[in-house]
Design an enzyme around this catalytic site. Structure first.
Site, PDB file in Angstrom:
ATOM      1  N   ASP A  55       0.750  -1.738  -0.090  1.00 23.37           N
ATOM      2  CA  ASP A  55      -0.379  -0.056   0.038  1.00 23.37           C
ATOM      3  C   ASP A  55       0.767   0.869  -0.287  1.00 23.37           C
ATOM      4  O   ASP A  55       2.247   1.029   0.669  1.00 23.37           O
ATOM      5  CB  ASP A  55      -1.026   0.273   1.016  1.00 23.37           C
ATOM      6  CG  ASP A  55      -1.082   1.372   1.263  1.00 23.37           C
ATOM      7  OD1 ASP A  55      -2.345   1.357   0.470  1.00 23.37           O
ATOM      8  OD2 ASP A  55      -1.787   1.755   2.034  1.00 23.37           O
ATOM      9  N   ASP A 109      -1.990  -1.016   5.407  1.00 33.56           N
ATOM     10  CA  ASP A 109      -1.912  -0.311   7.004  1.00 33.56           C
ATOM     11  C   ASP A 109      -3.480  -0.188   7.321  1.00 33.56           C
ATOM     12  O   ASP A 109      -4.272  -0.030   8.706  1.00 33.56           O
ATOM     13  CB  ASP A 109      -1.540   0.907   7.337  1.00 33.56           C
ATOM     14  CG  ASP A 109      -1.993   1.869   6.574  1.00 33.56           C
ATOM     15  OD1 ASP A 109      -2.209   1.637   5.434  1.00 33.56           O
ATOM     16  OD2 ASP A 109      -2.944   3.337   7.323  1.00 33.56           O
ATOM     17  N   ASP A 146      -0.072   5.140   1.051  1.00 40.27           N
ATOM     18  CA  ASP A 146      -0.729   6.504   2.136  1.00 40.27           C
ATOM     19  C   ASP A 146      -1.016   5.314   3.483  1.00 40.27           C
ATOM     20  O   ASP A 146      -1.770   4.593   3.423  1.00 40.27           O
ATOM     21  CB  ASP A 146      -2.303   7.022   1.633  1.00 40.27           C
ATOM     22  CG  ASP A 146      -1.906   7.700   0.626  1.00 40.27           C
ATOM     23  OD1 ASP A 146      -0.180   7.674  -0.257  1.00 40.27           O
ATOM     24  OD2 ASP A 146      -2.476   8.637  -0.026  1.00 40.27           O
TER      25      ASP A 146
END
Length: 262
Positions: A13, A204, A15
């Site tokens: 991922d 996250d 961001d």
């Protein structure tokens, strides 16, 4: 444990993971990125960002030419010439926006198509130029929910009638075709290999869970979302939860899985 000497693929991922949630920098991950490049380990970006956003980011990070997953798994770009919607027969962006415009009669929300470049920049912390790239969507829409939380389930049901689904990202909600997502996109991508490599995934947010369930080794980076990252897999020895956020957590996760003795 995985090894840099074996066929390996890192899927990450952006961001809040490889990129800092607030500054969008990746300094803490730079040493590992260089090491992976030295061992010719591809790093596949897997993000809610658009292809238009990811291509220049790939160049800045040093990952040009590697396939990537965009729009939360609604799109896989194999090369500059080949871009595939997931599922391949799913509707395009304009069709999704047309459906959403009809649902705005029943629910209070706004999509990126309803905002200006400047408004998207103000909401995201992006520059206006970067916000322009974020609005160049091909296979999904980002929405800001303005209605009561209790109405989300009714909204999901309404979307399902149009073969669409709702996914929660780190900052916004994402409307995507049914059967898409980071996990489905990754499985499609791995299906393009003659021999699938060992995979390490890092993320996250709740929207990263399908991707983290689909990899061999999962790094759950400490995040800011109120919704926890909930995995369905039971092989806890192949899951690592970091103590740090963002690129510091990214580094921590690779330190754990790739710096252990064989």
């Amino acid at each position: 444990m995985p090894s840099l000497q074996q066929p390996l693929l890192v899927i990450t991922d952006l961001d809040g993971s490889l990129l800092d949630h607030h500054t969008y920098r990746w300094d803490a991950a730079a040493e590992w990125l260089a090491e992976l490049q030295r061992y010719q380990v591809p790093v596949v970006l897997c993000s809610s960002k658009t292809a238009a956003e990811i291509v220049p980011l790939q160049k800045r990070i040093g990952l040009t030419g590697i396939p990537f997953i965009a729009e939360n798994g609604a799109l896989v770009q194999m090369s500059a010439q080949r871009c595939v919607r997931i599922p391949p027969e799913s509707p395009g962006y304009d069709a999704i926006c047309q459906t959403l415009s009809t649902l705005q009669l029943r629910f209070r929300f706004q999509g990126f198509c309803n905002f200006s470049h400047a408004e998207v920049a103000a909401m995201t912390g992006l520059t206006e130029g970067e916000a322009t790239l974020a609005r160049q969507r091909e296979a999904s829409e980002v929405i800001v929910w303005r209605d009561d939380e209790e109405k989300l389930e009714a909204f999901r049901a309404a979307l399902a009638q149009h073969q669409l689904q709702l996914t929660q990202g780190g900052r916004f909600w994402h409307v995507m075709p049914t059967g898409s997502g980071k996990g489905e996109a990754l499985r499609w991508l791995l299906g393009q290999y003659d021999h699938a490599p060992t995979t390490i995934g890092l993320g996250d947010g709740p929207n990263d869970a399908p991707m983290l369930d689909a990899v061999d080794y999962a790094v759950v980076i400490k995040g800011y979302s109120k919704t926890p990252v909930s995995l369905t897999r039971q092989d806890t020895q192949q899951i690592y939860h970091t103590a740090h956020y963002g690129p510091e957590g990214w580094k921590e996760g690779l330190d754990y899985f790739l710096s252990q003795p064989d």
